[in-house]
Design a protein around this motif. Structure first.
Motif, PDB file in Angstrom:
ATOM      1  N   ARG A  41       2.766 -25.473  47.220  1.00 35.56           N
ATOM      2  CA  ARG A  41       2.303 -25.026  45.902  1.00 35.56           C
ATOM      3  C   ARG A  41       2.152 -23.506  45.880  1.00 35.56           C
ATOM      4  NH1 ARG A  41      -1.552 -29.650  46.149  1.00 35.56           N
ATOM      5  NH2 ARG A  41      -0.688 -31.336  44.874  1.00 35.56           N
ATOM      6  N   ALA A  44       5.551 -22.046  45.568  1.00 34.52           N
ATOM      7  CA  ALA A  44       6.060 -22.285  44.210  1.00 34.52           C
ATOM      8  C   ALA A  44       5.469 -21.281  43.228  1.00 34.52           C
ATOM      9  CB  ALA A  44       5.740 -23.712  43.775  1.00 34.52           C
ATOM     10  N   SER A  48       7.559 -18.232  41.514  1.00 30.92           N
ATOM     11  CA  SER A  48       7.622 -18.337  40.051  1.00 30.92           C
ATOM     12  C   SER A  48       7.137 -17.048  39.402  1.00 30.92           C
ATOM     13  CB  SER A  48       6.791 -19.519  39.561  1.00 30.92           C
ATOM     14  OG  SER A  48       7.328 -20.751  40.009  1.00 30.92           O
ATOM     15  N   ALA A 192      11.681 -20.834  43.932  1.00 27.61           N
ATOM     16  CA  ALA A 192      10.588 -21.469  43.187  1.00 27.61           C
ATOM     17  C   ALA A 192      10.930 -22.915  42.847  1.00 27.61           C
ATOM     18  CB  ALA A 192      10.308 -20.681  41.904  1.00 27.61           C
ATOM     19  N   ALA A 195      10.552 -25.016  45.911  1.00 23.88           N
ATOM     20  CA  ALA A 195       9.146 -25.196  46.263  1.00 23.88           C
ATOM     21  C   ALA A 195       8.465 -26.215  45.351  1.00 23.88           C
ATOM     22  CB  ALA A 195       8.414 -23.851  46.205  1.00 23.88           C
ATOM     23  N   TRP A 196       8.746 -26.150  44.037  1.00 23.82           N
ATOM     24  CA  TRP A 196       8.169 -27.127  43.112  1.00 23.82           C
ATOM     25  C   TRP A 196       8.686 -28.531  43.404  1.00 23.82           C
ATOM     26  CZ3 TRP A 196       3.915 -25.970  40.910  1.00 23.82           C
ATOM     27  CH2 TRP A 196       3.662 -24.706  40.382  1.00 23.82           C
TER      28      TRP A 196
END
Length: 293
Positions: A41, A44, A48, A192, A195-196
């Motif tokens: 998280r 991410a 982001s 990102a 990662a999400w």
């Protein structure tokens, strides 16, 4: 006015040097933030923030986006994501010193990539510089007896170093002739997304409750320790050989310790000073080599 090659090279080095200073300042912020946010998280959110920031600041460049930028930027982002995740998870199963030292094998691996893909063996200066650098990092990172055994965390740290080396080498080879800001934005966006996606399946369960301090830390990590640093790194790498970049990036360990000495009262030792001298010596030795690998 035409800028000579030496001036460009010097500016490129300063760009990477500034990135290592910022990364060195982020060690303790990263450690504290991981206590309240899972690594997936956290990555991410970091990537982001960085992707959105660059896209908004340089929105006019998005019209230049084509398949080549998407392909190579996504490749850079995947390598970077893998390096960060594997290194950080490795830290859970080993000491910070061993993690830092084993990750720093990218100093040795990057010249080997050049040998494999260009069929040109590293010069004696390059090999000596890599050896001095890894010895210096060992003195800075490790305490007595830390390398007496190898476990799962150590293997993950080594693998993380491999992916950092692959990222450094790939950027140096594929960035030429490209818009640095645009390809860096794509790199952040792809990292990102990964990662999400991985976070949806593998992140630690449970709601994340962030304090005001944690939110400030996330903004610092996203804006400065991600957007600014990796943009600076990519800008510098566009004009430097990959082995030179790897050596300069090793200064992150030096600045991390220096911030610890200045702000957290860590006492400098002769061992640390010798380690610093070896790392700086490696960079000076590398300047005897002007031929790109």
């Amino acid at each position: 006015m035409k800028i000579n090659a030496q001036t460009v090279r010097t500016c490129a080095k300063m760009s990477i040097l500034l990135a290592t200073v910022i990364w060195g300042s982020s060690f303790f912020i990263m450690k504290d933030t991981l206590e309240s946010v899972d690594i997936l998280r956290l990555l991410a959110i970091r990537f982001s923030i960085a992707a959105v920031l660059l896209a908004l600041l340089f929105i006019s460049k998005l019209r230049l986006l084509d398949w080549g930028y998407i392909r190579d930027g996504s490749f850079f982002g995947a390598l970077l994501f893998a390096a960060y995740v594997i290194q950080t998870y490795g830290l859970r199963f080993t000491t910070p010193g061993k993690n830092a030292f084993l990750t720093a094998v990218y100093c040795l691996i990057v010249p080997l990539f050049g040998w494999i893909f260009t069929k040109r063996a590293p010069t004696r200066d390059s090999a000596l510089a890599a050896f001095l650098c890894i010895c210096g990092i060992a003195l800075v990172s490790l305490s007595g007896g830390e390398m007496s055994s190898m476990g799962k965390g150590d293997a993950m740290s080594l693998l993380g170093g491999f992916f950092f080396a692959a990222h450094i080498y790939a950027v140096s080879r594929l960035l030429r002739g490209r818009d640095v800001i645009l390809i860096t934005t794509v790199q952040f966006a792809s990292a990102a997304v990964l990662a999400w996606l991985f976070g949806a399946f593998f992140a630690d369960s449970g709601a994340v409750i962030l304090s005001g301090g944690a939110l400030v830390s996330l903004l610092y990590l996203g804006i400065f320790a991600t957007a600014a640093t990796l943009l600076l790194q990519n800008m510098g790498q566009k004009y430097l050989p990959a082995p030179t970049t790897a050596l300069l990036l090793s200064l992150e360990a030096v600045f991390g310790v220096l911030f610890s000495v200045v702000f957290f009262g860590e006492r400098p030792t002769l061992r640390l000073l010798i380690g610093f001298a070896l790392i700086f010596g490696a960079i000076f030795v590398s300047e005897g080599k002007r031929k790109e690998v």
